[in-house]
Design an enzyme around this catalytic site. Structure first.
Site, PDB file in Angstrom:
ATOM      1  N   LYS A 274       0.950  -1.247  -0.108  1.00 37.60           N
ATOM      2  CA  LYS A 274      -0.161   0.110   0.082  1.00 37.60           C
ATOM      3  C   LYS A 274       0.740   1.330  -0.038  1.00 37.60           C
ATOM      4  CE  LYS A 274       0.627   1.050   4.383  1.00 37.60           C
ATOM      5  NZ  LYS A 274       0.815   2.352   5.104  1.00 37.60           N
TER       6      LYS A 274
ATOM      7  N   THR B  57      -4.178   5.057   3.427  1.00 34.41           N
ATOM      8  CA  THR B  57      -2.714   5.840   3.085  1.00 34.41           C
ATOM      9  C   THR B  57      -2.911   6.510   1.752  1.00 34.41           C
ATOM     10  OG1 THR B  57      -1.845   3.859   4.165  1.00 34.41           O
ATOM     11  CG2 THR B  57      -0.334   5.077   2.772  1.00 34.41           C
TER      12      THR B  57
END
Length: 330
Positions: free
Chosen positions: A189, A246
């Site tokens: 991620k 994120t």
């Protein structure tokens, strides 16, 4: 029985936040760091002005002596992935047999392409590994804002001990036995967040941003499963949840890094202005190589790896992705 004393390795924002949470959960906490000025500030002013300013860290003792950490019931290892081996090897000199270690950093070791659980096994043979991952900004956790995470441990009893030790109404761990899935989601991620930052920085629109998160999640899942993780795990907090957070806020170091690139700054300029590690920069080439080794298609991550290595421009990377052949959504 729960762990009563917890040692936290790493005085950065995330290590400090986890130390605060463990203290609020009723544990006695010792925080280790190699930066003596940060350690002194924590002990003398009850703040961490370098990494987590304006947050109270009273009740937490900091030290530069790893032997003090070894006396704790369990350890949370929070140094960045590329420095994890060194800190664990230092811990191994005084660690208890079978020490319980929770790995709280997200990324691959770039030289070996190994996950943090592999690094722990090699550094402290016989230790018991757990992994903490999921959508959690350090400042949110430090301020006691509601957060939910994945707590992965191969042994359910070990996971339950950790859950009892650090879980609070405002910090909710969800138990898993899928260590690989938890690690893979957290590592990939960061790279995808750089891509989302570039999209925002260049003003490519929210539609492109949403598409990138969705197609990025497909890449994350393919790699995680190829590495032995469970696809269901990756649909949860440590995969999809962490990805959404994120990739959606410049509070993320990785997304803000990509945003700065999109605004015209160079890699060196952005990194030179920072004190904290932007893990996705180091992880991107490792993921690209691992994907190649496992024959997994990851065009977004591979493009980010080329961009951070400055082998292609942002415009070239974007054009290459947009000109990929049309295909079924898988």
């Amino acid at each position: 029985m729960s762990f009563e004393t917890i040692g936290v390795i790493g005085v950065g924002a995330w290590g400090t936040a986890l130390a605060i949470n463990a203290k609020l959960a009723g544990r006695k906490v010792v925080l280790w760091g190699f930066e003596s000025e940060v350690v002194d500030a924590i002990n003398n002013t009850q703040t961490n002005p370098k990494y987590l300013p304006d947050v109270d860290v009273s009740g937490i003792r900091a030290t530069t002596d790893m032997a003090e950490i070894s006396n704790c019931d369990a350890i949370m290892a929070v140094t960045p992935a590329q420095f994890m081996r060194g800190s664990l090897e230092e811990l191994s000199k005084t660690a208890k047999d079978g020490v319980s270690v929770m790995l709280c950093s997200k990324g691959f070791e770039t030289k070996s392409l190994k996950m943090m659980t592999d690094v722990l096994e090699e550094s402290i043979p016989g230790s018991t590994a757990s992994v903490l991952s999921g959508p959690s900004f350090a400042k949110d956790v430090a301020l006691g804002l509601p957060t939910a995470v994945t707590l992965a441990s191969a042994e359910q009893e070990e996971g339950e001990r950790w859950m009892s030790a650090i879980g609070r109404p405002e910090f909710r761990p969800y138990l898993s036995t899928d260590l690989m899935g938890a690690e893979a989601g957290g590592a990939v991620k960061n790279v995808l967040a750089i891509a989302c930052g570039i999209v925002e920085g260049k003003g490519l629109g929210k539609s492109a941003h949403a598409a990138l998160i969705s197609r990025g999640f497909a890449e994350l899942t393919r790699l995680g499963v190829a590495m032995g993780g469970n696809a269901e795990t990756l649909k949860g907090l440590c995969g999809l949840g962490d990805l959404v957070l994120t990739c959606s806020s410049t509070q993320s170091r990785n997304m803000s890094f990509g945003y700065a690139l999109g605004q015209g700054q160079t890699v060196a300029e952005v990194l030179g202005s920072r004190t904290a590690v932007t893990e996705g920069v180091a992880t991107a080439p490792a993921i690209a190589q691992l994907a190649k080794n496992l024959n997994v298609e990851m065009p977004i991550c591979e493009t980010v790896a080329e961009i951070v290595a400055e082998r292609i421009t942002l415009s070239q990377g974007i054009e290459a992705l947009l000109k990929r052949p049309f295909k079924a959504e898988v």
